[in-house]
Write a protein that holds these residues in place. Structure first.
Motif, PDB file in Angstrom:
ATOM      1  N   PRO A  74      25.821  13.002  20.214  1.00  0.00           N
ATOM      2  CA  PRO A  74      26.289  11.578  20.822  1.00  0.00           C
ATOM      3  C   PRO A  74      25.198  11.017  21.289  1.00  0.00           C
ATOM      4  O   PRO A  74      24.235  11.640  21.968  1.00  0.00           O
ATOM      5  N   VAL A  75      25.095   9.673  21.552  1.00  0.00           N
ATOM      6  CA  VAL A  75      24.080   8.693  21.907  1.00  0.00           C
ATOM      7  C   VAL A  75      24.952   7.923  23.077  1.00  0.00           C
ATOM      8  O   VAL A  75      25.823   7.267  22.998  1.00  0.00           O
ATOM      9  N   VAL A  76      24.529   8.229  24.452  1.00  0.00           N
ATOM     10  CA  VAL A  76      24.895   7.199  25.536  1.00  0.00           C
ATOM     11  C   VAL A  76      23.559   6.255  25.579  1.00  0.00           C
ATOM     12  O   VAL A  76      22.437   6.295  26.234  1.00  0.00           O
ATOM     13  N   LEU A  77      24.328   4.887  25.445  1.00  0.00           N
ATOM     14  CA  LEU A  77      23.351   3.721  25.512  1.00  0.00           C
ATOM     15  C   LEU A  77      23.587   2.883  26.872  1.00  0.00           C
ATOM     16  O   LEU A  77      24.774   2.450  26.560  1.00  0.00           O
ATOM     17  N   VAL A  78      22.816   2.876  27.771  1.00  0.00           N
ATOM     18  CA  VAL A  78      23.028   2.337  29.017  1.00  0.00           C
ATOM     19  C   VAL A  78      22.226   0.795  28.642  1.00  0.00           C
ATOM     20  O   VAL A  78      20.954   0.788  28.493  1.00  0.00           O
ATOM     21  N   LEU A  79      23.135  -0.331  28.893  1.00  0.00           N
ATOM     22  CA  LEU A  79      22.436  -1.666  28.971  1.00  0.00           C
ATOM     23  C   LEU A  79      22.458  -2.078  30.471  1.00  0.00           C
ATOM     24  O   LEU A  79      23.326  -2.765  30.932  1.00  0.00           O
ATOM     25  N   ASN A  80      21.103  -1.997  30.759  1.00  0.00           N
ATOM     26  CA  ASN A  80      21.108  -2.321  32.220  1.00  0.00           C
ATOM     27  C   ASN A  80      20.432  -3.548  32.594  1.00  0.00           C
ATOM     28  O   ASN A  80      19.610  -4.264  31.656  1.00  0.00           O
ATOM     29  N   GLU A  81      20.904  -4.099  33.737  1.00  0.00           N
ATOM     30  CA  GLU A  81      20.481  -5.833  34.019  1.00  0.00           C
ATOM     31  C   GLU A  81      20.884  -6.436  32.996  1.00  0.00           C
ATOM     32  O   GLU A  81      20.482  -7.438  32.489  1.00  0.00           O
ATOM     33  N   LEU A  82      21.950  -6.669  32.564  1.00  0.00           N
ATOM     34  CA  LEU A  82      22.769  -7.370  31.447  1.00  0.00           C
ATOM     35  C   LEU A  82      22.840  -8.737  31.761  1.00  0.00           C
ATOM     36  O   LEU A  82      22.749  -9.579  31.022  1.00  0.00           O
ATOM     37  N   ASP A  83      22.511  -9.049  33.355  1.00  0.00           N
ATOM     38  CA  ASP A  83      22.748 -10.368  33.793  1.00  0.00           C
ATOM     39  C   ASP A  83      21.616 -11.385  32.965  1.00  0.00           C
ATOM     40  O   ASP A  83      21.744 -12.452  33.015  1.00  0.00           O
ATOM     41  N   TRP A  84      20.462 -10.610  32.611  1.00  0.00           N
ATOM     42  CA  TRP A  84      19.441 -11.311  32.135  1.00  0.00           C
ATOM     43  C   TRP A  84      19.974 -11.814  30.682  1.00  0.00           C
ATOM     44  O   TRP A  84      19.382 -13.048  30.456  1.00  0.00           O
ATOM     45  N   VAL A  85      20.612 -11.031  30.037  1.00  0.00           N
ATOM     46  CA  VAL A  85      21.111 -12.041  28.791  1.00  0.00           C
ATOM     47  C   VAL A  85      22.018 -13.066  29.101  1.00  0.00           C
ATOM     48  O   VAL A  85      22.298 -13.931  28.439  1.00  0.00           O
ATOM     49  N   PHE A  86      23.080 -12.823  30.287  1.00  0.00           N
ATOM     50  CA  PHE A  86      23.858 -13.890  30.671  1.00  0.00           C
ATOM     51  C   PHE A  86      23.083 -15.354  30.803  1.00  0.00           C
ATOM     52  O   PHE A  86      23.695 -16.473  30.635  1.00  0.00           O
ATOM     53  N   GLU A  87      21.696 -15.327  31.103  1.00  0.00           N
ATOM     54  CA  GLU A  87      21.034 -16.415  31.277  1.00  0.00           C
ATOM     55  C   GLU A  87      20.837 -17.278  30.032  1.00  0.00           C
ATOM     56  O   GLU A  87      20.497 -18.513  30.182  1.00  0.00           O
ATOM     57  N   TYR A  88      21.090 -16.696  28.843  1.00  0.00           N
ATOM     58  CA  TYR A  88      21.068 -17.298  27.522  1.00  0.00           C
ATOM     59  C   TYR A  88      22.337 -17.455  26.750  1.00  0.00           C
ATOM     60  O   TYR A  88      22.510 -16.344  25.963  1.00  0.00           O
ATOM     61  N   PRO A  89      22.967 -18.377  27.226  1.00  0.00           N
ATOM     62  CA  PRO A  89      24.469 -18.477  26.665  1.00  0.00           C
ATOM     63  C   PRO A  89      24.620 -18.182  25.011  1.00  0.00           C
ATOM     64  O   PRO A  89      25.695 -17.446  24.547  1.00  0.00           O
ATOM     65  N   GLU A  90      23.808 -18.876  24.456  1.00  0.00           N
ATOM     66  CA  GLU A  90      23.935 -18.753  23.010  1.00  0.00           C
ATOM     67  C   GLU A  90      24.011 -17.427  22.505  1.00  0.00           C
ATOM     68  O   GLU A  90      24.445 -16.760  21.636  1.00  0.00           O
ATOM     69  N   ILE A  91      22.876 -16.460  23.056  1.00  0.00           N
ATOM     70  CA  ILE A  91      22.640 -15.139  22.753  1.00  0.00           C
ATOM     71  C   ILE A  91      23.799 -14.387  23.389  1.00  0.00           C
ATOM     72  O   ILE A  91      24.249 -13.335  22.580  1.00  0.00           O
ATOM     73  N   ALA A  92      24.013 -14.543  24.646  1.00  0.00           N
ATOM     74  CA  ALA A  92      25.392 -13.694  25.127  1.00  0.00           C
ATOM     75  C   ALA A  92      26.284 -13.941  24.537  1.00  0.00           C
ATOM     76  O   ALA A  92      27.146 -12.959  24.173  1.00  0.00           O
ATOM     77  N   GLY A  93      26.772 -15.152  23.995  1.00  0.00           N
ATOM     78  CA  GLY A  93      28.010 -15.475  23.124  1.00  0.00           C
ATOM     79  C   GLY A  93      28.155 -14.762  21.649  1.00  0.00           C
ATOM     80  O   GLY A  93      28.985 -14.848  21.211  1.00  0.00           O
ATOM     81  N   GLU A  94      26.980 -14.357  21.374  1.00  0.00           N
ATOM     82  CA  GLU A  94      26.951 -13.535  20.097  1.00  0.00           C
ATOM     83  C   GLU A  94      26.841 -12.264  20.338  1.00  0.00           C
ATOM     84  O   GLU A  94      27.359 -11.122  19.524  1.00  0.00           O
ATOM     85  N   PHE A  95      25.931 -11.595  21.274  1.00  0.00           N
ATOM     86  CA  PHE A  95      25.647 -10.291  21.479  1.00  0.00           C
ATOM     87  C   PHE A  95      26.689  -9.562  22.318  1.00  0.00           C
ATOM     88  O   PHE A  95      27.308  -8.161  21.697  1.00  0.00           O
TER      89      PHE A  95
END
Length: 462
Positions: free
Chosen positions: A231-252
């Motif tokens: 199994p793979v544990v994938l941690v996405l840390n500091e996700l807030d940085w993606v929130f700064e780009y609404p178009e990308i966040a809205g798809e990702f």
């Protein structure tokens, strides 16, 4: 007596302390686990576990002068209370250990640190969830609340289970990465590949006609998850940085949701355990059917309780069990982990004299206090958000709780500046009320110290 007290007392009383395996056996036996289970989870041979355990039960029997073995361990020690001699032994052990390994609280609490304070049931919930196929975990809390320290332990637990682990920190991505969804997803896939020590093969799976999201999913499904057996544990840390780009966040973000949904259908996706870590929740509208934040396990890290603050003080070599010091510190900073730890660090580094606490608290909300460097980062953010500054100024100057516009209240709460009770706001702690009264009132004269320059709130200093 708690298991933490048992472990600490043995560490303090034994010349060589306790080995890692001895501590694992103690804690696991306290929970009623079998030797077979302990050996499997700790990756030791069962024969070795039984041999170490036999020596451990003899040690405990000699220490308490009564027969103690695995089956009566908890039953025998739970009713015990720490004697004054034992308390003094632990106090001296803590003071000596702290003098050797005092850590300035500017980074995650290391795995071998004595200063990590568990917040039950948070850790056990997360550990159990990552062991579940296709699991999805969201960990949300303001800055400096202990998210990174928890993630270190999650990754360590996953590694101990034989899982592969990947931790991506989005603040390390260059601005150009966020210029388009395609560039972002390729960066994302390439970095996960390298963390898994696999050759990036993006061009073999990327198809312009299918689009970036489908290509990314196929890359994970047909390459990454198939190439690793565990199994793979994938941690996405500091996700807030993606929130700064609404178009990308809205798809990702909907893409992450779709992967979780795929795990309910396709076995290969059950290998993936996703952990999303963020401070401020996304404010851009996402339909409930697309948001990943209403899935799986949601963890919001709580502040320390009084008992946990006393425990941490004891680990710093301070005896606050029968004093007013804990109440005094918490009256100023609440149970905020970083603010509490910073105070304890300065008390101990100045000789551990508890009388210094009153001096520390008197200066706490001033520019001469130990919290000034931390607090001025909030000044930076609020300087770039005049509406938030105005609203927060209203909260800290009001006698009673204040009703704010929902989004404004939500932002201030996500930043950790206010407590919310229904639709009413109050300062998160007295330190914030006192400090920001001088910085934000009146708002029209609100400026930041010259040494801060002209940084904008998007520099995310908090």
């Amino acid at each position: 007596m708690t298991i933490d007290e048992v472990v600490l007392l043995l560490k303090a009383s034994q010349i060589n302390g306790l080995t890692t395996l001895q501590e694992i056996i103690l804690r696991s036996s306290w929970e009623g686990k079998t030797y077979t289970s302990i050996a499997f989870e700790a990756h030791y041979g069962e024969e070795r576990v039984r041999k170490v355990a036999a020596h451990l039960w003899q040690l405990l029997s000699d220490f308490w002068r009564e027969p103690i073995h695995k089956s009566n361990f908890r039953e025998m020690l739970l009713p015990h209370r720490l004697s004054k001699t034992h308390q003094q032994l632990i106090k001296e052990f803590n003071r000596a250990a702290t003098a050797i390994s005092l850590e300035f609280p500017n980074s995650p609490v290391s795995l071998n640190s004595r200063l990590y304070i568990p917040r039950p049931p948070v850790e056990e919930l997360v550990y159990a969830e990552i062991a579940t196929p296709g699991s999805f975990i969201c960990i949300q809390a303001p800055k400096k609340m202990g998210k990174s320290s928890l993630i270190l332990r999650v990754i360590s637990r996953a590694n101990n289970h034989g899982f592969r682990t990947v931790c991506l920190d989005f603040q390390q991505a260059e601005t150009a990465v966020f210029s388009s969804l395609d560039k972002f997803l390729r960066w994302f896939c390439a970095n996960v590949s390298r963390e898994l020590q696999l050759e990036p093969k993006l061009n073999d799976y990327w198809d312009e006609d299918m689009g970036s999201k489908v290509s990314c999913s196929m890359y994970f499904q047909n390459y990454l998850l198939c190439a690793v057996k565990s199994p793979v544990v994938l941690v996405l840390n500091e996700l807030d940085w993606v929130f700064e780009y609404p178009e990308i966040a809205g798809e990702f973000l909907p893409l992450m949701r779709s992967w979780y949904e795929q795990s309910q259908i396709l076995e290969v996706w059950q290998k993936l355990r996703l952990v999303l870590v963020y401070s401020q929740e996304i404010l851009a509208p996402l339909k409930l059917t697309k948001s990943p934040f209403n899935l799986g396990l949601l963890i919001k890290l709580p502040s320390f309780t009084k008992e946990q603050v006393e425990d941490l003080a004891q680990r710093h070599g301070l005896d606050w069990a029968d004093s007013q010091n804990t109440d005094s510190l918490m009256a100023m900073v609440g149970g905020h982990p970083y603010l509490v730890r910073l105070a304890l660090y300065h008390l101990v580094s100045r000789g551990g004299l508890e009388g210094n606490l009153q001096e520390l608290l008197q200066q706490a909300a001033t520019t001469e206090g130990i919290y000034h460097e931390y607090l001025r980062q909030y000044v930076l953010v609020l300087q770039g958000e005049p509406e938030l500054a105005t609203a927060f100024s209203e909260v800290i100057t009001a006698i009673n709780d204040v009703k704010l516009a929902p989004i404004t209240a939500y932002k201030l709460h996500s930043m950790g500046l206010v407590n919310l009770s229904g639709d009413r706001c109050s300062p998160a702690c007295e330190l914030y009320r006192l400090y920001f009264r001088g910085q934000l009132n009146p708002v029209k004269n609100f400026t930041i110290p010259n040494e801060l320059g002209s940084l904008h709130c998007t520099d995310r200093a908090v």
